[in-house]
Scaffold this motif. Structure first.
Motif, PDB file in Angstrom:
ATOM      1  N   GLN A 138      38.411  23.311  53.027  1.00 45.66           N
ATOM      2  CA  GLN A 138      39.666  23.672  53.703  1.00 45.66           C
ATOM      3  C   GLN A 138      40.839  23.748  52.718  1.00 45.66           C
ATOM      4  O   GLN A 138      41.966  23.352  53.028  1.00 45.66           O
ATOM      5  CB  GLN A 138      39.970  22.684  54.834  1.00 45.66           C
ATOM      6  CG  GLN A 138      38.885  22.654  55.902  1.00 45.66           C
ATOM      7  CD  GLN A 138      39.213  21.729  57.050  1.00 45.66           C
ATOM      8  OE1 GLN A 138      40.273  21.105  57.089  1.00 45.66           O
ATOM      9  NE2 GLN A 138      38.305  21.633  58.006  1.00 45.66           N
ATOM     10  N   ASP A 139      40.528  24.279  51.540  1.00 40.24           N
ATOM     11  CA  ASP A 139      41.547  24.469  50.505  1.00 40.24           C
ATOM     12  C   ASP A 139      41.535  25.934  50.077  1.00 40.24           C
ATOM     13  O   ASP A 139      40.654  26.365  49.329  1.00 40.24           O
ATOM     14  CB  ASP A 139      41.253  23.566  49.306  1.00 40.24           C
ATOM     15  CG  ASP A 139      42.288  23.718  48.192  1.00 40.24           C
ATOM     16  OD1 ASP A 139      43.237  24.518  48.351  1.00 40.24           O
ATOM     17  OD2 ASP A 139      42.132  23.036  47.158  1.00 40.24           O
ATOM     18  N   THR A 140      42.489  26.706  50.574  1.00 36.76           N
ATOM     19  CA  THR A 140      42.606  28.115  50.179  1.00 36.76           C
ATOM     20  C   THR A 140      43.703  28.306  49.131  1.00 36.76           C
ATOM     21  O   THR A 140      43.817  29.384  48.543  1.00 36.76           O
ATOM     22  CB  THR A 140      42.931  28.998  51.396  1.00 36.76           C
ATOM     23  OG1 THR A 140      44.135  28.515  52.003  1.00 36.76           O
ATOM     24  CG2 THR A 140      41.806  28.943  52.413  1.00 36.76           C
ATOM     25  N   LYS A 141      44.471  27.261  48.919  1.00 41.77           N
ATOM     26  CA  LYS A 141      45.612  27.350  47.999  1.00 41.77           C
ATOM     27  C   LYS A 141      45.157  27.409  46.538  1.00 41.77           C
ATOM     28  O   LYS A 141      45.669  28.211  45.750  1.00 41.77           O
ATOM     29  CB  LYS A 141      46.540  26.157  48.226  1.00 41.77           C
ATOM     30  CG  LYS A 141      47.803  26.184  47.385  1.00 41.77           C
ATOM     31  CD  LYS A 141      48.687  24.985  47.710  1.00 41.77           C
ATOM     32  CE  LYS A 141      49.953  24.977  46.847  1.00 41.77           C
ATOM     33  NZ  LYS A 141      50.811  23.809  47.152  1.00 41.77           N
ATOM     34  N   THR A 142      44.208  26.553  46.182  1.00 46.92           N
ATOM     35  CA  THR A 142      43.761  26.480  44.786  1.00 46.92           C
ATOM     36  C   THR A 142      43.177  27.798  44.278  1.00 46.92           C
ATOM     37  O   THR A 142      43.568  28.265  43.199  1.00 46.92           O
ATOM     38  CB  THR A 142      42.737  25.343  44.610  1.00 46.92           C
ATOM     39  OG1 THR A 142      43.355  24.103  44.979  1.00 46.92           O
ATOM     40  CG2 THR A 142      42.268  25.253  43.168  1.00 46.92           C
ATOM     41  N   PRO A 143      42.257  28.430  45.014  1.00 46.14           N
ATOM     42  CA  PRO A 143      41.755  29.731  44.536  1.00 46.14           C
ATOM     43  C   PRO A 143      42.855  30.775  44.398  1.00 46.14           C
ATOM     44  O   PRO A 143      42.814  31.599  43.477  1.00 46.14           O
ATOM     45  CB  PRO A 143      40.748  30.135  45.626  1.00 46.14           C
ATOM     46  CG  PRO A 143      40.333  28.857  46.250  1.00 46.14           C
ATOM     47  CD  PRO A 143      41.532  27.989  46.222  1.00 46.14           C
ATOM     48  N   MET A 144      43.824  30.752  45.305  1.00 45.44           N
ATOM     49  CA  MET A 144      44.909  31.732  45.244  1.00 45.44           C
ATOM     50  C   MET A 144      45.762  31.528  43.984  1.00 45.44           C
ATOM     51  O   MET A 144      46.074  32.486  43.277  1.00 45.44           O
ATOM     52  CB  MET A 144      45.807  31.616  46.485  1.00 45.44           C
ATOM     53  CG  MET A 144      46.928  32.646  46.506  1.00 45.44           C
ATOM     54  SD  MET A 144      48.134  32.343  47.820  1.00 45.44           S
ATOM     55  CE  MET A 144      48.918  30.850  47.231  1.00 45.44           C
ATOM     56  N   ILE A 145      46.116  30.279  43.709  1.00 42.90           N
ATOM     57  CA  ILE A 145      46.936  29.980  42.524  1.00 42.90           C
ATOM     58  C   ILE A 145      46.184  30.355  41.252  1.00 42.90           C
ATOM     59  O   ILE A 145      46.749  30.973  40.330  1.00 42.90           O
ATOM     60  CB  ILE A 145      47.324  28.492  42.496  1.00 42.90           C
ATOM     61  CG1 ILE A 145      48.288  28.181  43.649  1.00 42.90           C
ATOM     62  CG2 ILE A 145      47.970  28.120  41.159  1.00 42.90           C
ATOM     63  CD1 ILE A 145      48.606  26.716  43.800  1.00 42.90           C
ATOM     64  N   ASN A 146      44.900  29.992  41.182  1.00 41.17           N
ATOM     65  CA  ASN A 146      44.093  30.338  40.005  1.00 41.17           C
ATOM     66  C   ASN A 146      43.980  31.847  39.843  1.00 41.17           C
ATOM     67  O   ASN A 146      44.019  32.376  38.729  1.00 41.17           O
ATOM     68  CB  ASN A 146      42.697  29.724  40.131  1.00 41.17           C
ATOM     69  CG  ASN A 146      42.700  28.226  39.908  1.00 41.17           C
ATOM     70  OD1 ASN A 146      43.638  27.680  39.334  1.00 41.17           O
ATOM     71  ND2 ASN A 146      41.669  27.553  40.368  1.00 41.17           N
ATOM     72  N   GLY A 147      43.843  32.547  40.968  1.00 42.76           N
ATOM     73  CA  GLY A 147      43.757  33.999  40.920  1.00 42.76           C
ATOM     74  C   GLY A 147      45.025  34.630  40.378  1.00 42.76           C
ATOM     75  O   GLY A 147      44.981  35.571  39.575  1.00 42.76           O
ATOM     76  N   MET A 148      46.170  34.099  40.787  1.00 40.83           N
ATOM     77  CA  MET A 148      47.454  34.625  40.311  1.00 40.83           C
ATOM     78  C   MET A 148      47.634  34.354  38.821  1.00 40.83           C
ATOM     79  O   MET A 148      48.144  35.206  38.079  1.00 40.83           O
ATOM     80  CB  MET A 148      48.586  34.005  41.120  1.00 40.83           C
ATOM     81  CG  MET A 148      48.597  34.430  42.584  1.00 40.83           C
ATOM     82  SD  MET A 148      49.835  33.545  43.576  1.00 40.83           S
ATOM     83  CE  MET A 148      51.349  34.136  42.800  1.00 40.83           C
ATOM     84  N   MET A 149      47.207  33.180  38.375  1.00 38.70           N
ATOM     85  CA  MET A 149      47.286  32.862  36.944  1.00 38.70           C
ATOM     86  C   MET A 149      46.396  33.796  36.135  1.00 38.70           C
ATOM     87  O   MET A 149      46.746  34.226  35.040  1.00 38.70           O
ATOM     88  CB  MET A 149      46.868  31.413  36.713  1.00 38.70           C
ATOM     89  CG  MET A 149      47.844  30.380  37.287  1.00 38.70           C
ATOM     90  SD  MET A 149      47.192  28.694  37.205  1.00 38.70           S
ATOM     91  CE  MET A 149      47.016  28.467  35.431  1.00 38.70           C
ATOM     92  N   THR A 150      45.244  34.132  36.712  1.00 37.00           N
ATOM     93  CA  THR A 150      44.305  35.009  36.024  1.00 37.00           C
ATOM     94  C   THR A 150      44.850  36.421  35.884  1.00 37.00           C
ATOM     95  O   THR A 150      44.565  37.106  34.892  1.00 37.00           O
ATOM     96  CB  THR A 150      42.964  35.045  36.779  1.00 37.00           C
ATOM     97  OG1 THR A 150      42.485  33.711  36.922  1.00 37.00           O
ATOM     98  CG2 THR A 150      41.935  35.861  36.025  1.00 37.00           C
ATOM     99  N   VAL A 151      45.621  36.869  36.870  1.00 35.06           N
ATOM    100  CA  VAL A 151      46.242  38.194  36.778  1.00 35.06           C
ATOM    101  C   VAL A 151      47.133  38.261  35.546  1.00 35.06           C
ATOM    102  O   VAL A 151      47.094  39.237  34.778  1.00 35.06           O
ATOM    103  CB  VAL A 151      47.057  38.515  38.044  1.00 35.06           C
ATOM    104  CG1 VAL A 151      47.900  39.767  37.829  1.00 35.06           C
ATOM    105  CG2 VAL A 151      46.145  38.727  39.227  1.00 35.06           C
ATOM    106  N   GLY A 152      47.937  37.220  35.336  1.00 35.67           N
ATOM    107  CA  GLY A 152      48.800  37.171  34.149  1.00 35.67           C
ATOM    108  C   GLY A 152      47.988  37.202  32.871  1.00 35.67           C
ATOM    109  O   GLY A 152      48.323  37.925  31.918  1.00 35.67           O
TER     110      GLY A 152
END
Length: 285
Positions: A138-152
């Motif tokens: 029930q943690d959708t925040k961590t993948p989203m943050i990691n994904g955004m960092m990966t875009v950079g």
């Protein structure tokens, strides 16, 4: 959305490269996506409800065991595919696409992109499973943050590598981004569930990588023997010969990991036996 943004950035940068770069990336990405999606997506879809149930039951011991097995199965299946794609990238692309306007130059460009996309294939698989692992917690925040960092990270690597490797640099940047995402997800997950069984995952990875490299040389040798004959025959015969080489390589690889006594190899073998038995039953029926 993050994945689509990465793709959009790659296409924007590729538009300033020599003609055919975008097409080469598209064809290579489709081949790469088909292979890893066929295996890793299937595994991640199956593992998600299982992990969710174990989370609800607060059974973290079995949760970790199932997660490690899923990651190891992806390793055992995807790494030899990566080795095969690297070794046979040119003949695969040639047999599948080289006709009409798709010339030898287009084949070389697509094969080059396929090699560098393939290097990240196993990390795409890990990423899919790890993302769903966080969802099961029930943690959708961590993948989203990691994904955004990966875009950079992907943007920076694109700008650096495209200068030296052109469209192949964009493919390599995508694979490196997938590796970074995987590492971040693993580190975050280790903190969240207090350990992950990294030694077992690493042990299987090393054995699978060694087997894949040996298999890669064997496949390269087989292709070297038959390459002249492939060039002199039609597409259909070429596909059959290439399929035989890939099949022999797969058998050789699984013999190696079986000899290395990788636990998941026995599990995969049992599944294969059941499938063969089921096929034989229906054939008799």
């Amino acid at each position: 959305a993050v994945q689509q943004l990465n793709t959009l950035i790659d296409r924007m940068l590729a538009s300033g490269l020599p003609e055919g770069s975008i097409a080469a990336l598209n064809f290579a990405n489709k081949l790469n996506g088909f292979v890893y999606g066929l295996f890793s997506m299937s595994i991640s879809v199956v593992i998600y409800p299982l992990l969710s149930r174990l989370t609800a039951e607060d059974n973290m011991v079995e949760f970790k065991e199932k997660l490690v097995k899923a990651l190891n199965v992806i390793t055992l299946i995807i790494l030899p595919v990566t080795a095969g794609a690297v070794v046979l990238s040119h003949p695969i692309v040639s047999v599948l696409f080289e006709r009409g306007e798709f010339t030898g130059r287009a084949t070389s460009m697509t094969a080059s992109a396929l090699i560098f996309y393939s290097l990240g294939m196993v990390f795409y698989g890990y990423r899919d499973v790890l993302n769903r692992t966080f969802y099961s917690l029930q943690d959708t925040k961590t993948p989203m943050i990691n994904g955004m960092m990966t875009v950079g990270f992907n943007i920076v690597m694109n700008l650096v590598l495209v200068r030296y490797m052109q469209h192949s640099g964009l493919a390599l940047a995508t694979s490196l981004s997938a590796a970074v995402t995987t590492i971040l997800l693993i580190l975050n997950l280790k903190k969240k569930i207090s350990g992950l069984g990294g030694k077992k995952i690493l042990g299987v990875f090393i054995k699978s990588a060694a087997s894949s490299i040996i298999m890669g040389f064997a496949v390269l040798w087989l292709y070297g023997i038959s390459s002249a004959y492939i060039a002199a025959t039609g597409k259909l015969v070429s596909i059959v010969i290439l399929g035989l080489i890939i099949g022999l390589g797969a058998i050789f690889y699984f013999a190696l990991i079986y000899a290395f006594r990788v636990e998941e190899a026995y599990w995969i073998l049992e599944i294969a036996k059941k499938l063969v038995a089921k096929f034989a039953y229906w054939h008799e029926f």
